[in-house]
Design a protein around this motif. Structure first.
Motif, PDB file in Angstrom:
ATOM      1  N   ASP A  10      37.275  35.536  36.900  1.00  0.00           N
ATOM      2  CA  ASP A  10      38.656  35.053  37.009  1.00  0.00           C
ATOM      3  C   ASP A  10      39.559  36.056  37.713  1.00  0.00           C
ATOM      4  O   ASP A  10      40.538  35.677  38.340  1.00  0.00           O
ATOM      5  N   ARG A  11      39.251  37.330  37.613  1.00  0.00           N
ATOM      6  CA  ARG A  11      40.106  38.370  38.190  1.00  0.00           C
ATOM      7  C   ARG A  11      39.500  39.027  39.430  1.00  0.00           C
ATOM      8  O   ARG A  11      40.032  40.007  39.946  1.00  0.00           O
ATOM      9  N   LEU A  12      38.390  38.486  39.920  1.00  0.00           N
ATOM     10  CA  LEU A  12      37.665  39.107  41.023  1.00  0.00           C
ATOM     11  C   LEU A  12      38.531  39.280  42.270  1.00  0.00           C
ATOM     12  O   LEU A  12      38.632  40.382  42.811  1.00  0.00           O
ATOM     13  N   ALA A  13      39.182  38.223  42.725  1.00  0.00           N
ATOM     14  CA  ALA A  13      40.000  38.320  43.946  1.00  0.00           C
ATOM     15  C   ALA A  13      41.115  39.343  43.769  1.00  0.00           C
ATOM     16  O   ALA A  13      41.386  40.145  44.664  1.00  0.00           O
ATOM     17  N   ALA A  43      51.269  39.572  44.568  1.00  0.00           N
ATOM     18  CA  ALA A  43      51.433  39.842  43.133  1.00  0.00           C
ATOM     19  C   ALA A  43      50.667  38.820  42.292  1.00  0.00           C
ATOM     20  O   ALA A  43      50.004  39.191  41.311  1.00  0.00           O
ATOM     21  N   ARG A  44      50.753  37.547  42.654  1.00  0.00           N
ATOM     22  CA  ARG A  44      50.061  36.507  41.873  1.00  0.00           C
ATOM     23  C   ARG A  44      48.549  36.642  41.980  1.00  0.00           C
ATOM     24  O   ARG A  44      47.832  36.445  40.999  1.00  0.00           O
ATOM     25  N   ILE A  45      48.049  36.991  43.164  1.00  0.00           N
ATOM     26  CA  ILE A  45      46.601  37.184  43.317  1.00  0.00           C
ATOM     27  C   ILE A  45      46.148  38.375  42.478  1.00  0.00           C
ATOM     28  O   ILE A  45      45.168  38.290  41.734  1.00  0.00           O
ATOM     29  N   GLU A  46      46.870  39.495  42.579  1.00  0.00           N
ATOM     30  CA  GLU A  46      46.462  40.701  41.845  1.00  0.00           C
ATOM     31  C   GLU A  46      46.539  40.512  40.331  1.00  0.00           C
ATOM     32  O   GLU A  46      45.748  41.101  39.601  1.00  0.00           O
ATOM     33  N   SER A  47      47.472  39.702  39.867  1.00  0.00           N
ATOM     34  CA  SER A  47      47.596  39.494  38.423  1.00  0.00           C
ATOM     35  C   SER A  47      46.625  38.452  37.892  1.00  0.00           C
ATOM     36  O   SER A  47      46.489  38.290  36.684  1.00  0.00           O
ATOM     37  N   ARG A  49      46.982  35.234  38.461  1.00  0.00           N
ATOM     38  CA  ARG A  49      47.668  33.944  38.317  1.00  0.00           C
ATOM     39  C   ARG A  49      47.372  32.997  39.474  1.00  0.00           C
ATOM     40  O   ARG A  49      47.606  31.811  39.365  1.00  0.00           O
ATOM     41  N   ARG A  50      46.854  33.534  40.572  1.00  0.00           N
ATOM     42  CA  ARG A  50      46.487  32.705  41.718  1.00  0.00           C
ATOM     43  C   ARG A  50      45.105  33.105  42.191  1.00  0.00           C
ATOM     44  O   ARG A  50      44.800  34.293  42.319  1.00  0.00           O
ATOM     45  N   GLN A  51      44.276  32.107  42.456  1.00  0.00           N
ATOM     46  CA  GLN A  51      42.947  32.334  43.004  1.00  0.00           C
ATOM     47  C   GLN A  51      42.964  31.878  44.459  1.00  0.00           C
ATOM     48  O   GLN A  51      42.988  30.682  44.736  1.00  0.00           O
TER      49      GLN A  51
END
Length: 124
Positions: A10-13, A43-47, A49-51
């Motif tokens: 879930d947090r790979l990207a 920010a959303r990708i790193e957190s 919240r966005r894939q």
């Protein structure tokens, strides 16, 4: 796939992007400007919240002269083993184990563990 592996996926990207950005020595705002995307997207990708799609992630990385390389390998069940083991622990045992892990991580961050390991090898 156990919960630890699922969280990793879930947090790979976000983890890839954060590492690449740190390697380039850029802030989120700077990376966004170079890649031509809003800072909120980074920010959303790193957190997590966005894939992003793979092409989007590849374009952002290419903006800072990085590329993704993907390899297919057999599934490694080591995290599943520890998830199963942790599931059988009493709450106080789990907190104790987490405390040991937190202490280890703190020692790594402070560099005290590296010095201790080096001194052990020097004595040998």
């Amino acid at each position: 796939m156990g919960p630890t592996a699922a969280r990793y996926v879930d947090r790979l990207a976000g983890n890839i992007l954060r590492l690449a950005r740190a390697r380039a020595g850029l802030s989120q705002r700077q990376l966004a400007a170079i890649a031509g995307v809003p800072q909120s997207t980074i920010a959303r990708i790193e957190s997590g919240r966005r894939q992003p799609s793979l092409p989007v992630l590849a374009r952002i990385l290419a903006a800072i002269d990085c590329e993704m390389r993907i390899a297919i390998a057999d599934y490694d069940r080591h995290d599943d083993f520890f998830d199963d083991e942790n599931a059988n622990l009493q709450p106080e045992e789990l907190w104790q184990r987490r405390g040991v892990h937190d202490d280890f991580a703190r020692q790594l961050r402070e560099g005290s563990l590296a010095a201790e390991i080096a001194s052990r090898f020097a004595d040998a």
